[in-house]
Design a protein around this motif. Structure first.
Motif, mmCIF file in Angstrom:
data_model
loop_
_atom_site.group_PDB
_atom_site.id
_atom_site.type_symbol
_atom_site.label_atom_id
_atom_site.label_comp_id
_atom_site.label_asym_id
_atom_site.label_seq_id
_atom_site.Cartn_x
_atom_site.Cartn_y
_atom_site.Cartn_z
ATOM 1 N N ASP A 292 28.083 38.205 -15.372
ATOM 2 C CA ASP A 292 28.011 38.146 -16.827
ATOM 3 C C ASP A 292 28.564 39.394 -17.500
ATOM 4 O O ASP A 292 28.950 39.356 -18.678
ATOM 5 C CB ASP A 292 26.559 37.910 -17.281
ATOM 6 N N ARG A 293 28.619 40.537 -16.773
ATOM 7 C CA ARG A 293 29.176 41.756 -17.360
ATOM 8 C C ARG A 293 30.643 41.954 -17.005
ATOM 9 O O ARG A 293 31.269 42.920 -17.460
ATOM 10 C CB ARG A 293 28.390 42.981 -16.891
ATOM 11 N N ALA A 294 31.208 41.073 -16.192
ATOM 12 C CA ALA A 294 32.567 41.273 -15.684
ATOM 13 C C ALA A 294 33.597 41.060 -16.792
ATOM 14 O O ALA A 294 33.724 39.971 -17.341
ATOM 15 C CB ALA A 294 32.839 40.326 -14.522
ATOM 16 N N GLU A 295 34.343 42.130 -17.105
ATOM 17 C CA GLU A 295 35.407 42.039 -18.108
ATOM 18 C C GLU A 295 36.714 41.581 -17.493
ATOM 19 O O GLU A 295 37.656 41.223 -18.209
ATOM 20 C CB GLU A 295 35.605 43.406 -18.766
ATOM 21 N N TYR A 296 36.765 41.606 -16.165
ATOM 22 C CA TYR A 296 37.995 41.211 -15.472
ATOM 23 C C TYR A 296 37.643 40.645 -14.100
ATOM 24 O O TYR A 296 36.862 41.237 -13.350
ATOM 25 C CB TYR A 296 38.934 42.416 -15.309
ATOM 26 N N LEU A 297 38.215 39.488 -13.781
ATOM 27 C CA LEU A 297 38.065 38.856 -12.478
ATOM 28 C C LEU A 297 39.461 38.642 -11.907
ATOM 29 O O LEU A 297 40.310 38.023 -12.556
ATOM 30 C CB LEU A 297 37.357 37.501 -12.602
ATOM 31 N N GLY A 298 39.722 39.163 -10.723
ATOM 32 C CA GLY A 298 41.052 39.055 -10.134
ATOM 33 C C GLY A 298 41.030 38.434 -8.755
ATOM 34 O O GLY A 298 40.051 38.559 -8.013
ATOM 35 N N VAL A 299 42.117 37.754 -8.401
ATOM 36 C CA VAL A 299 42.259 37.153 -7.075
ATOM 37 C C VAL A 299 43.673 37.409 -6.580
ATOM 38 O O VAL A 299 44.640 37.372 -7.354
ATOM 39 C CB VAL A 299 41.958 35.640 -7.098
ATOM 40 N N ALA A 300 43.810 37.688 -5.282
ATOM 41 C CA ALA A 300 45.132 37.936 -4.702
ATOM 42 C C ALA A 300 45.029 37.929 -3.183
ATOM 43 O O ALA A 300 43.992 37.578 -2.621
ATOM 44 C CB ALA A 300 45.699 39.271 -5.194
ATOM 45 N N THR A 301 46.094 38.337 -2.533
ATOM 46 C CA THR A 301 46.345 38.510 -1.092
ATOM 47 C C THR A 301 46.743 37.226 -0.378
ATOM 48 O O THR A 301 47.383 37.274 0.663
ATOM 49 C CB THR A 301 45.162 39.142 -0.301
ATOM 50 N N ALA A 302 46.362 36.068 -0.898
ATOM 51 C CA ALA A 302 46.745 34.784 -0.317
ATOM 52 C C ALA A 302 46.802 33.773 -1.458
ATOM 53 O O ALA A 302 46.196 33.995 -2.514
ATOM 54 C CB ALA A 302 45.735 34.349 0.753
ATOM 55 N N PRO A 303 47.523 32.649 -1.271
ATOM 56 C CA PRO A 303 47.612 31.671 -2.363
ATOM 57 C C PRO A 303 46.245 31.127 -2.751
ATOM 58 O O PRO A 303 45.441 30.740 -1.908
ATOM 59 C CB PRO A 303 48.497 30.562 -1.762
ATOM 60 N N ALA A 304 45.985 31.103 -4.062
ATOM 61 C CA ALA A 304 44.741 30.534 -4.590
ATOM 62 C C ALA A 304 45.044 29.141 -5.124
ATOM 63 O O ALA A 304 45.995 28.956 -5.886
ATOM 64 C CB ALA A 304 44.175 31.420 -5.696
ATOM 65 N N ALA A 305 44.251 28.164 -4.730
ATOM 66 C CA ALA A 305 44.489 26.774 -5.138
ATOM 67 C C ALA A 305 44.369 26.629 -6.650
ATOM 68 O O ALA A 305 43.419 27.116 -7.263
ATOM 69 C CB ALA A 305 43.512 25.844 -4.441
ATOM 70 N N TYR A 306 45.315 25.941 -7.237
ATOM 71 C CA TYR A 306 45.316 25.698 -8.684
ATOM 72 C C TYR A 306 44.021 25.022 -9.113
ATOM 73 O O TYR A 306 43.414 25.390 -10.118
ATOM 74 C CB TYR A 306 46.522 24.828 -9.053
ATOM 75 N N GLU A 307 43.587 24.025 -8.345
ATOM 76 C CA GLU A 307 42.402 23.258 -8.704
ATOM 77 C C GLU A 307 41.157 24.144 -8.734
ATOM 78 O O GLU A 307 40.295 23.987 -9.603
ATOM 79 C CB GLU A 307 42.201 22.101 -7.733
ATOM 80 N N MET A 308 41.073 25.082 -7.793
ATOM 81 C CA MET A 308 39.924 25.980 -7.770
ATOM 82 C C MET A 308 39.914 26.876 -9.007
ATOM 83 O O MET A 308 38.881 27.034 -9.673
ATOM 84 C CB MET A 308 39.952 26.845 -6.513
ATOM 85 N N LEU A 309 41.076 27.464 -9.337
ATOM 86 C CA LEU A 309 41.143 28.336 -10.502
ATOM 87 C C LEU A 309 40.891 27.550 -11.789
ATOM 88 O O LEU A 309 40.227 28.045 -12.712
ATOM 89 C CB LEU A 309 42.504 29.024 -10.549
ATOM 90 N N ALA A 310 41.409 26.319 -11.861
ATOM 91 C CA ALA A 310 41.193 25.492 -13.052
ATOM 92 C C ALA A 310 39.709 25.188 -13.229
ATOM 93 O O ALA A 310 39.179 25.209 -14.353
ATOM 94 C CB ALA A 310 41.999 24.204 -12.945
ATOM 95 N N TYR A 311 39.018 24.910 -12.128
ATOM 96 C CA TYR A 311 37.583 24.643 -12.206
ATOM 97 C C TYR A 311 36.833 25.878 -12.699
ATOM 98 O O TYR A 311 35.969 25.782 -13.591
ATOM 99 C CB TYR A 311 37.048 24.219 -10.836
ATOM 100 N N LEU A 312 37.162 27.034 -12.137
ATOM 101 C CA LEU A 312 36.486 28.261 -12.548
ATOM 102 C C LEU A 312 36.722 28.547 -14.026
ATOM 103 O O LEU A 312 35.793 28.939 -14.754
ATOM 104 C CB LEU A 312 36.966 29.434 -11.689
ATOM 105 N N HIS A 313 37.942 28.337 -14.491
ATOM 106 C CA HIS A 313 38.221 28.547 -15.911
ATOM 107 C C HIS A 313 37.392 27.592 -16.765
ATOM 108 O O HIS A 313 36.855 27.976 -17.809
ATOM 109 C CB HIS A 313 39.715 28.336 -16.192
#
Length: 544
Positions: A292-313
């Motif tokens: 809840d305090r996170a001003e920034y969330l980042g992901v990298a190093t390997a491909p992240a599935a579009y569907e997973m990121l869309a769900y999180l958004h």
């Protein structure tokens, strides 16, 4: 933007002076270290290492996981003018010795847990061992290092002699074949990466971050250790990865970075929370998982599935897909508030990018590395005389946003001449079921696509418990129920793929693929060559 960036030492001194009695370093069960204490310990150790003969530019190895003492030792060595770098504890001793040899190291700093491995390496080459947990037979402790210092030594003179072009660390490229390459990253490359990252993803000074991934990779070093030195973030070390999600809730970090698998497991937790209480809103979900305090969330190093990121958004977790490499640190970032799903974001202010005629992404700018240690030929293969780095990734740039399509060397060419991107196929199948941990598409020189599927052990146990299945991993993986679940995921994935990409057969691995093992690197990249060799018989059966 000017190219005059401070060294990491100068950044640390400014942060420490401002931080004072604020907490700088922490870990479960650890009393914590304030910025004032951090600076005092760094000064004493820096002059001590120098007194023991650690020269400016000398490469010093660190063999330990995330813990406050790592940060103290690494930063002290930077202040002594040395080049500290990390070794991965999962490496066999023969490879550790090879890496130490490439770096030309004479000193190795470790802890009590990994001291036996350090001794094994020292038995094969001349090494001075230092343990952050205290002296042992033939091993120095940090107090011994401090005691070696000349009482009149000028610690400030040591760090002020460090220049932006001095090498701050080495990053060994992943993989197990061939002679390892040691990427040299200067203070300028890292400091400018930090400044340019914070320009697109603003940071609250003296916020909090977790350190839990292996520190021999630039991703963890940059997102936790160097973020602490440049932005004053309190670095909370997580020595046991199994406690990560509990630590997120306890610490409530202001910035969080993870590899795709970390977010996949976070999705599982979010879905469980919503199943238990469908009325939870985004704020409630973020508070429940500690972000809840996170001003920034980042992901990298390997491909992240579009569907997973869309769900999180969709449920209130705007994760920014970013892209970089050992040879150029940070290259692109999706700015919070302007995230474009499916892309890895815009090029940072200090970097520029282009697409070569063959589709390869190339980058140039102040984040670029200073060559491989002692290897001008392989340096020239990737870094052109004009400063452009050949990344090996295929991509496209639309409206200043970069999309990564796959790796040049991983491009699959079927027997019928079709060019296929394995990451596209693998992502479609993997995202269709939480039971699936990894997918490897097979098609090179074949008439059609098949796949090897590795299962997530925790999800497999949960799946089995819910259906009354018993047995060990291999027995459960071979069960009709599990095969039916994977078959359904393959079918669902195929619905999102073009006809030449569809998976027409699959095999399930009878054991998990843990990070750092034969099949997967510590940052969850697939070791494709090793996998196709190890599972050659299985693959041939798929085409029989």
């Amino acid at each position: 933007m000017t190219d005059d960036f401070p060294t990491l030492c100068a950044s640390f001194q400014a942060v420490a002076a401002e931080g004072g009695d604020r907490l700088a370093l922490a870990a479960p069960g650890h009393p914590g270290i304030t910025w004032r204490e951090y600076a005092e310990q760094v000064a004493g150790l820096a002059v001590g290492f120098a007194a023991l003969g650690v020269r400016r530019g000398e490469r010093v190895a660190l063999l330990m996981g995330p813990r406050p003492e790592f940060s103290v030792a690494d930063t002290a060595l930077l202040h002594a003018g040395a080049t500290p770098y990390s070794l991965q504890e999962s490496e066999p001793v023969d490879r550790l010795v090879a890496l130490l040899g490439v770096a030309g190291s004479r000193v190795l700093v470790t802890d009590a847990r990994l001291l036996p491995l350090a001794r094994d390496a020292a038995a094969r080459m001349p090494l001075t061992l230092v343990s952050v947990d205290g002296p042992a037979d033939g091993v120095l402790g940090l107090d011994d290092v401090r005691a070696a210092a000349d009482p009149d030594a000028d610690a400030a003179a040591l760090w002020r002699a460090v220049t932006p072009d001095d090498i701050a660390t080495l990053i060994f490229t992943s993989g197990t074949t061939g002679v390892p390459k040691a990427v040299q990253l200067s203070h300028r490359a890292i400091s400018s990466s930090a400044a340019d990252t914070f320009a697109l993803a603003p940071v609250t000074r003296f916020g909090e971050v977790l350190s839990y991934l292996p520190l021999n990779h630039i991703a963890e070093r940059f997102m936790s250790h160097y973020a602490g030195l440049t932005a004053g973030l309190t670095v909370h070390s997580v020595p046991d990865p199994a406690t990560l999600y509990d630590e997120i809730v306890r610490v409530r970090p202001t910035r969080f970075f993870g590899v795709p698998r970390i977010y996949e497991k976070l999705v599982d937790r979010i879905r469980a929370l919503l199943d238990a209480d469908p009325s939870l809103d985004a704020d409630g979900l973020r508070a429940a998982v500690g972000l809840d305090r996170a001003e920034y969330l980042g992901v990298a190093t390997a491909p992240a599935a579009y569907e997973m990121l869309a769900y999180l958004h969709a449920v209130g977790f705007p994760v920014s897909d970013i892209w970089g490499m050992s040879e150029a640190v940070m290259c692109t970032l999706n700015p919070p508030g302007d995230i474009r799903l499916g892309t890895v974001g815009r090029f940072l202010p200090g970097m520029e990018g282009r697409i070569a005629e063959d589709g390869e992404v190339q980058v140039r700018g102040r984040h670029v590395f200073s060559g491989y240690v002692g290897d001008p030929d392989r340096t020239a293969e990737i870094l052109g005389a004009d400063g452009w780095v050949r990344t090996g990734d295929l991509g496209r740039i639309d409206d200043d946003y970069l999309t990564i399509l796959g790796r040049k060397k991983e491009l699959l060419i079927t027997a019928t001449g079709k060019n296929l991107m394995p990451a596209v196929i693998e992502g479609a199948v993997k995202s269709a079921s939480p039971l699936i941990d990894h997918v490897v598409a097979i098609a090179d020189g074949r008439r059609y696509v098949t796949a090897l599927v590795a299962l997530d052990e925790d999800q497999l146990r949960s799946f089995a418990a819910g259906r009354g299945l018993t047995g060990d991993f291999a027995e459960l993986a071979a069960s009709p129920e599990v095969r039916a679940e994977v078959d359904a995921a393959v079918r669902a994935g195929n619905e999102r793929l073009a006809k030449p990409e569809t998976v027409r057969g699959f095999a399930i691995a009878d054991a998990p693929w843990p990070p750092g093992g034969d099949e997967v690197t510590t940052t969850a990249k697939l070791r494709r060559a090793e996998i196709t060799t190890k599972y050659a018989t299985t693959i041939e059966r798929l085409y029989a």
